[in-house]
Write a protein that holds these residues in place. Structure first.
Motif, PDB file in Angstrom:
ATOM      1  N   GLU A 196       1.621  -5.509  -1.796  1.00  0.00           N
ATOM      2  CA  GLU A 196       1.548  -4.543  -3.003  1.00  0.00           C
ATOM      3  C   GLU A 196       0.465  -5.123  -3.638  1.00  0.00           C
ATOM      4  OE1 GLU A 196       5.342  -4.429  -4.550  1.00  0.00           O
ATOM      5  OE2 GLU A 196       6.108  -3.120  -3.195  1.00  0.00           O
ATOM      6  N   LEU A 197       0.156  -6.491  -3.809  1.00  0.00           N
ATOM      7  CA  LEU A 197      -0.837  -7.039  -4.834  1.00  0.00           C
ATOM      8  C   LEU A 197      -2.200  -6.675  -4.275  1.00  0.00           C
ATOM      9  CD1 LEU A 197      -1.688  -8.837  -6.877  1.00  0.00           C
ATOM     10  CD2 LEU A 197      -1.605 -10.681  -5.483  1.00  0.00           C
ATOM     11  N   ALA A 198      -2.433  -6.774  -2.821  1.00  0.00           N
ATOM     12  CA  ALA A 198      -3.724  -6.183  -2.196  1.00  0.00           C
ATOM     13  C   ALA A 198      -4.039  -4.773  -2.847  1.00  0.00           C
ATOM     14  CB  ALA A 198      -3.442  -6.239  -0.903  1.00  0.00           C
ATOM     15  N   ASP A 199      -3.012  -3.747  -2.676  1.00  0.00           N
ATOM     16  CA  ASP A 199      -3.209  -2.462  -3.220  1.00  0.00           C
ATOM     17  C   ASP A 199      -3.593  -2.615  -4.695  1.00  0.00           C
ATOM     18  OD1 ASP A 199      -2.381  -1.755  -0.641  1.00  0.00           O
ATOM     19  OD2 ASP A 199      -0.504  -1.415  -0.968  1.00  0.00           O
ATOM     20  N   TYR A 200      -2.913  -3.250  -5.387  1.00  0.00           N
ATOM     21  CA  TYR A 200      -3.226  -3.215  -6.860  1.00  0.00           C
ATOM     22  C   TYR A 200      -4.487  -3.634  -7.054  1.00  0.00           C
ATOM     23  CZ  TYR A 200      -2.918  -4.319 -11.871  1.00  0.00           C
ATOM     24  OH  TYR A 200      -3.558  -4.579 -13.035  1.00  0.00           O
ATOM     25  N   VAL A 201      -5.317  -4.860  -6.448  1.00  0.00           N
ATOM     26  CA  VAL A 201      -6.319  -5.445  -6.678  1.00  0.00           C
ATOM     27  C   VAL A 201      -7.357  -4.315  -6.146  1.00  0.00           C
ATOM     28  CG1 VAL A 201      -7.928  -7.101  -5.862  1.00  0.00           C
ATOM     29  CG2 VAL A 201      -5.664  -7.823  -6.310  1.00  0.00           C
ATOM     30  N   ILE A 202      -7.113  -3.856  -4.968  1.00  0.00           N
ATOM     31  CA  ILE A 202      -8.262  -2.743  -4.523  1.00  0.00           C
ATOM     32  C   ILE A 202      -8.132  -1.678  -5.573  1.00  0.00           C
ATOM     33  CG2 ILE A 202      -8.838  -1.409  -2.575  1.00  0.00           C
ATOM     34  CD1 ILE A 202      -7.874  -3.431  -0.663  1.00  0.00           C
ATOM     35  N   ARG A 203      -6.970  -1.272  -5.749  1.00  0.00           N
ATOM     36  CA  ARG A 203      -7.075   0.168  -6.737  1.00  0.00           C
ATOM     37  C   ARG A 203      -7.824  -0.060  -7.991  1.00  0.00           C
ATOM     38  NH1 ARG A 203      -2.114   0.687  -6.162  1.00  0.00           N
ATOM     39  NH2 ARG A 203      -1.347  -0.077  -8.125  1.00  0.00           N
ATOM     40  N   ASN A 204      -7.687  -0.961  -8.504  1.00  0.00           N
ATOM     41  CA  ASN A 204      -7.975  -1.249  -9.810  1.00  0.00           C
ATOM     42  C   ASN A 204      -9.484  -2.166  -9.826  1.00  0.00           C
ATOM     43  OD1 ASN A 204      -6.006  -0.634 -11.945  1.00  0.00           O
ATOM     44  ND2 ASN A 204      -5.091  -1.705 -10.360  1.00  0.00           N
ATOM     45  N   ASN A 205      -9.683  -2.379  -8.495  1.00  0.00           N
ATOM     46  CA  ASN A 205     -11.195  -2.902  -8.315  1.00  0.00           C
ATOM     47  C   ASN A 205     -11.596  -4.245  -8.902  1.00  0.00           C
ATOM     48  OD1 ASN A 205     -13.794  -2.844  -6.844  1.00  0.00           O
ATOM     49  ND2 ASN A 205     -14.849  -1.574  -8.613  1.00  0.00           N
ATOM     50  N   LEU A 206     -10.600  -4.994  -8.889  1.00  0.00           N
ATOM     51  CA  LEU A 206     -10.540  -6.316  -9.876  1.00  0.00           C
ATOM     52  C   LEU A 206     -11.596  -7.402  -9.247  1.00  0.00           C
ATOM     53  CD1 LEU A 206      -6.797  -7.334 -10.300  1.00  0.00           C
ATOM     54  CD2 LEU A 206      -8.272  -5.779 -11.912  1.00  0.00           C
ATOM     55  N   ASN A 207     -12.223  -7.210  -8.204  1.00  0.00           N
ATOM     56  CA  ASN A 207     -13.101  -8.103  -7.581  1.00  0.00           C
ATOM     57  C   ASN A 207     -14.424  -8.066  -8.399  1.00  0.00           C
ATOM     58  OD1 ASN A 207     -11.417  -9.008  -5.333  1.00  0.00           O
ATOM     59  ND2 ASN A 207     -12.354  -7.962  -3.944  1.00  0.00           N
ATOM     60  N   ARG A 208     -14.707  -6.771  -8.911  1.00  0.00           N
ATOM     61  CA  ARG A 208     -15.784  -6.475  -9.739  1.00  0.00           C
ATOM     62  C   ARG A 208     -15.561  -6.909 -11.187  1.00  0.00           C
ATOM     63  NH1 ARG A 208     -19.830  -4.210  -6.722  1.00  0.00           N
ATOM     64  NH2 ARG A 208     -19.547  -3.603  -4.992  1.00  0.00           N
ATOM     65  N   GLN A 209     -14.289  -7.405 -11.588  1.00  0.00           N
ATOM     66  CA  GLN A 209     -14.067  -7.469 -12.943  1.00  0.00           C
ATOM     67  C   GLN A 209     -14.245  -8.586 -13.505  1.00  0.00           C
ATOM     68  OE1 GLN A 209     -10.764  -5.527 -14.694  1.00  0.00           O
ATOM     69  NE2 GLN A 209     -10.970  -3.846 -13.350  1.00  0.00           N
ATOM     70  N   ARG A 210     -14.907  -9.247 -14.406  1.00  0.00           N
ATOM     71  CA  ARG A 210     -15.026 -10.303 -14.983  1.00  0.00           C
ATOM     72  C   ARG A 210     -14.547 -10.548 -16.334  1.00  0.00           C
ATOM     73  NH1 ARG A 210     -21.121 -12.841 -13.668  1.00  0.00           N
ATOM     74  NH2 ARG A 210     -20.854 -12.410 -11.456  1.00  0.00           N
ATOM     75  N   VAL A 211     -14.524  -9.444 -17.224  1.00  0.00           N
ATOM     76  CA  VAL A 211     -13.942  -9.367 -18.617  1.00  0.00           C
ATOM     77  C   VAL A 211     -12.436  -9.763 -18.713  1.00  0.00           C
ATOM     78  CG1 VAL A 211     -13.823  -8.277 -20.683  1.00  0.00           C
ATOM     79  CG2 VAL A 211     -15.910  -7.955 -19.510  1.00  0.00           C
ATOM     80  N   ALA A 212     -11.893  -9.226 -17.481  1.00  0.00           N
ATOM     81  CA  ALA A 212     -10.447  -9.224 -17.478  1.00  0.00           C
ATOM     82  C   ALA A 212      -9.797 -10.703 -17.034  1.00  0.00           C
ATOM     83  CB  ALA A 212      -9.811  -8.191 -16.596  1.00  0.00           C
TER      84      ALA A 212
END
Length: 423
Positions: free
Chosen positions: A257-273
């Protein structure tokens, strides 16, 4: 050394080789020295649980792989073409090993030309009626990806073949495929260690073989296999085997489920968060402290822990600090702690992997590691973890609490000239 001529010594060696081949080898190697029931009795607990069928009719499990014997170039051009490997860029021949899951060698085939693939060797093996007399339908072969073209020939005779899944270029394995890959590697490692025994303990096989001696090479290889069977202790079940099986049963069908969350919210491209933190920062003290045995249970074996130590030193090397990134939008992950790490690939300098760990502060120990995900090919698995995730867990849960943390093979740092440092 022996106070005799070369020809006399060769004649005496031939007598010894013939005696061993006729009297010793048949007692410890080949299909005539054991039965299928002997193979079944040698199944270790984890392979039996994963692949071995029901308890009333357990399957015989065999692990197969080829190995290499390097040799000199030859003035016989036909022989040289057959033995030149475009993979290794060297001349070699390929013996082929069939072993039980405890490391006992059932038989050795070959030698085959370097241009022969493992799949071709396996298909040729399926043409030998002796194997179909020896095995029963639904018996198991555990193989690597190099055997994929031989799967139809294996299944045609009623056997089951298990091989790590493949992926399309640029894609990540699904959770199901990543879990299956881990289950196979948990069982298949044994043939790699047996291959290593030939090279490690018998010097003749780790050096370049003289062409003049090649006519006796396979005889010597079979004698060596028989010696290993007769004198080496077989592998035993891991002390944590029962716990490994429980972990496999709990997680084999669990989605990441964590993989789905990361991919869905595109966390790899987020720095501010994400907020960069030193790994020793108090903000990360909610990370569970684990024992070494708990780490073994998390990774389902020692291999990824060995890699984890090297990854840790890779990321501490610039300034002695391991940097993590803390997700500050905790309300989006049910007020749990989400940590991100950026792990340098050990193979490709320009590539880094994002690793994510979800921590539940309300739980204790290994149970508080509720989720993990990595952007590498195996990163979606829920049975065990990849080495990148293991490195972060290893450092935060165990290494930071140790008095000393030695660099693996640190002496190698001084053997090459660093031009950047010299400038």
């Amino acid at each position: 050394m022996f106070n005799m001529s070369r020809r006399t010594l060769e004649r005496k060696l031939k007598i010894a080789r013939d005696c061993l081949s006729e009297e010793f080898v048949p007692r410890h190697l080949g299909l005539d020295h054991m039965t299928r029931e002997d193979v079944v009795a040698r199944n270790l607990t984890i392979p039996s649980h994963i692949f071995g069928g029901n308890q009333n009719e357990p399957a015989a499990i065999l692990v197969c792989d080829g190995t290499y014997i390097y040799e000199q170039k030859s003035s016989n051009f036909l022989f040289q073409r057959k033995t030149y490997s475009l993979h290794k860029f060297r001349n070699l021949v390929k013996p082929f090993l069939i072993v039980c899951t405890d490391g006992y060698i059932v038989d050795v085939l070959g030698p085959y030309p370097a241009i022969t693939t493992d799949a071709e060797i396996m298909s040729h093996m399926m043409l030998d009626p002796a194997w179909h007399w020896f095995l029963n339908a639904n018996d198991i072969f555990i193989l690597d990806r190099g055997f994929r073209d031989s799967i139809p020939a294996i299944e045609e005779h009623g056997y089951d073949a298990h091989m790590p899944p493949t992926r399309a270029r640029g894609e990540q394995l699904s959770t199901v495929d990543a879990n299956k890959s881990r289950l196979i590697t948990m069982c298949r490692w044994v043939v790699e260690t047996i291959n290593g025994r030939f090279k490690k303990d018998f010097k003749i096989f780790r050096h370049v073989y003289f062409n003049v001696a090649l006519t006796n090479m396979m005889t010597d290889f079979k004698i060596t296999a028989a010696l290993i069977n007769a004198t080496y202790r077989p592998y035993r079940d891991n002390a944590h085997a029962a716990q490994f099986i429980n972990i496999i049963n709990e997680n084999i069908n669990r989605e990441n489920e964590l993989a789905d969350y990361v991919i869905r919210n595109n966390l790899n491209r987020q720095r501010v968060a994400f907020m960069p933190l030193d790994a020793n920062n108090p903000e990360l003290r909610d990370f569970p402290q684990l024992t070494y045995d708990e780490l073994l249970l998390f990774t389902l074996g020692i291999y990824h822990l060995k890699l984890a130590k090297s990854y840790c030193h890779e990321h501490m090397r610039p300034n002695g600090v391991y940097i993590m990134e803390l997700y500050h939008r905790r309300e989006l992950v049910e007020n749990k702690i989400l940590i991100r790490g950026r792990i340098q690939s050990r193979h490709i300098r320009a590539k880094r992997y994002y690793t994510y760990l979800l921590i539940n502060p309300a739980l204790q120990g290994r149970q508080s590691l509720e989720g993990y995900y990595c952007s590498c090919i195996h990163g979606r698995r829920t049975v065990g973890s990849c080495a990148h995730i293991a490195s972060v867990v290893y450092f935060l849960s165990w290494a930071v609490y140790q008095d000393e943390f030695h660099t693996p093979a640190a002496f190698l740092d001084e053997t090459i000239l660093d031009l950047d440092a010299a400038e």
